[in-house]
Scaffold this motif. Sequence first.
Motif, short mmCIF file in Angstrom:
data_model
loop_
_atom_site.label_atom_id
_atom_site.label_comp_id
_atom_site.label_asym_id
_atom_site.label_seq_id
_atom_site.Cartn_x
_atom_site.Cartn_y
_atom_site.Cartn_z
N GLY A 80 72.55 21.94 -0.61
CA GLY A 80 72.45 20.50 -0.68
C GLY A 80 73.80 19.80 -0.81
O GLY A 80 74.86 20.40 -0.65
N ALA A 81 73.74 18.52 -1.14
CA ALA A 81 74.95 17.72 -1.28
C ALA A 81 75.85 18.27 -2.37
O ALA A 81 77.09 18.16 -2.29
CB ALA A 81 74.57 16.28 -1.60
N GLN A 82 75.26 18.89 -3.41
CA GLN A 82 76.07 19.42 -4.50
C GLN A 82 76.96 20.58 -4.02
O GLN A 82 78.08 20.76 -4.51
CB GLN A 82 75.19 19.85 -5.67
N ALA A 83 76.47 21.35 -3.06
CA ALA A 83 77.29 22.44 -2.52
C ALA A 83 78.48 21.88 -1.74
O ALA A 83 79.60 22.38 -1.84
CB ALA A 83 76.44 23.33 -1.63
N ILE A 84 78.23 20.84 -0.93
CA ILE A 84 79.30 20.23 -0.16
C ILE A 84 80.35 19.62 -1.09
O ILE A 84 81.56 19.77 -0.89
CB ILE A 84 78.73 19.15 0.78
N ASP A 134 76.09 9.64 -5.62
CA ASP A 134 75.93 9.90 -7.05
C ASP A 134 76.10 11.39 -7.35
O ASP A 134 76.72 11.76 -8.36
CB ASP A 134 74.56 9.43 -7.53
N ILE A 135 75.54 12.24 -6.49
CA ILE A 135 75.68 13.69 -6.70
C ILE A 135 77.15 14.10 -6.61
O ILE A 135 77.65 14.88 -7.45
CB ILE A 135 74.84 14.46 -5.66
N ILE A 136 77.85 13.59 -5.63
CA ILE A 136 79.27 13.92 -5.48
C ILE A 136 80.05 13.47 -6.71
O ILE A 136 80.90 14.21 -7.23
CB ILE A 136 79.84 13.28 -4.20
N ALA A 137 79.76 12.26 -7.19
CA ALA A 137 80.45 11.76 -8.38
C ALA A 137 80.17 12.66 -9.59
O ALA A 137 81.08 12.93 -10.40
CB ALA A 137 80.01 10.33 -8.68
N ASP A 164 81.09 22.48 -12.98
CA ASP A 164 80.08 23.54 -13.04
C ASP A 164 78.80 23.10 -13.75
O ASP A 164 77.69 23.49 -13.36
CB ASP A 164 80.64 24.76 -13.76
N ALA A 165 78.92 22.29 -14.79
CA ALA A 165 77.74 21.86 -15.54
C ALA A 165 76.79 21.08 -14.65
O ALA A 165 75.56 21.30 -14.67
CB ALA A 165 78.16 21.02 -16.74
N ALA A 166 77.33 20.17 -13.84
CA ALA A 166 76.49 19.40 -12.92
C ALA A 166 75.93 20.31 -11.84
O ALA A 166 74.77 20.17 -11.43
CB ALA A 166 77.30 18.27 -12.29
N LEU A 167 76.72 21.26 -11.38
CA LEU A 167 76.28 22.18 -10.34
C LEU A 167 75.10 23.02 -10.82
O LEU A 167 74.11 23.21 -10.09
CB LEU A 167 77.45 23.07 -9.92
N VAL A 168 75.18 23.51 -12.02
CA VAL A 168 74.08 24.29 -12.60
C VAL A 168 72.83 23.43 -12.75
O VAL A 168 71.71 23.86 -12.42
CB VAL A 168 74.49 24.88 -13.96
#
Length: 431
Positions: free
Chosen positions: A192-196, A38-41, A48-52
């Motif tokens: 975390g997964a968001q960085a990958i 879900d995070i990757i999606a 960027d918005a999701a990353l922030v």
Amino acid sequence: MLEINRLDSRSADFDATLGALLDRAPEADPKVTAVVADIIADIRASGDAALVDYTNRFDRRSIASAAELEIPKAAREAAWHSLEPALRAALEAAAERIRAYAERQKLEGWEFSDAHGNRLGQKVTAMDRAGLYVPGGKAAYPSSVLMNAIPAKVAGVGELIMVVPASGGEVNPVVLGAAHLAGVDRVFTIGGAQAIAALAYGTATIPAVDKIVGPGNAYVAAAKRLVFGRVGIDSIAGPSEIVVIGDGLTDPRWIAMDLFSQAEHDEVAQSILISPSAEHLDAVFAAMNARLAELPRADIVRQSIAGRGALILVRDLAEAAQVSNRIAPEHLELSVAEPRALLESIRHAGAVFLGRHAPEAFGDYCAGPNHVLPTSRAARFSNPLGVYEFQKRSSLIEVTPGGAKVLADIAGTIADAEGLQAHAASARDRG
């Protein structure tokens, strides 16, 4: 007193007991995988918005834009100069040794001519961009920064992007200093997964990379599994492990601390001593109990030794090598009188430390070879991280008119057998 598993190769249940002790391959947790997917999606869809959003949620931050995630080069340089001179000198010495070893790993292209004048060969090129994940949290691992970044730079990677979580907005200055020393090009405070996901797919702020290296928690490991194919990865690392083969003549206090050096990583690390001397096994166990109080992480060590540690009695050093090959450890110490002779029998190990004066800790920091090694028996088929992980090989085929006539008949005949007529015609057109 410590608890530890004791095995004897003469016992009828030895194979089964050892197999159960080694059954520790890193498996993906379906629940973790679902969260990570879900995070990757989200990162792919919203960038960027999701990353922030994830950074603010998971790292207790309150940034307004992704531009705030990058640590400027000047700040990394300032972090380097803020370190104590003795630490800077140690890091510089380690970096020099790592770089000298890495320089000898570079792959080179080659070519040759066959009997028909055709030129065949291999071209070696570096990756355009690589990503380095550095764990955050309470621990700081500048050695991992050096071990991952320096081979990439020696390989000639065009741009090296480092990501590191910054809980509360803080990054350990030793990690930033190591990044400066190793020549990391850009550093972003994400984890975390968001960085990958950001490294794999890219966002407006984070450049997409060709390969991701570096250790992380279960969420990072799951993310690396899921993005593999979109990008390359180094490995899915399991807990740290060490096997020591002892002939009984090394100071038991030394061996005790060598075993502890892996056990202190975490509760599921594995430390095993193999020896034909029951007296030596007993002496090392006594030393372990005596020295445990020296360690701030004694509780972690105690759990690791009780759960995964072992003292294994074998008939002789030849059998010790056989048992070690079955384990295929990340780190293997040959603490014997003639380590080179025993090395001939070793087939599976991430790194081998030869002799009584070569503890695994030297390899972790400054010996020179990389400390990113295959775990969980992966040394049977995998390699230490090295320069070659950041290089690609392209095959070269140059064909003369005369050579084309020879190859056309061979290729055409095989293509006919496979039912691929366009292949056959393409080949015969040159004949």
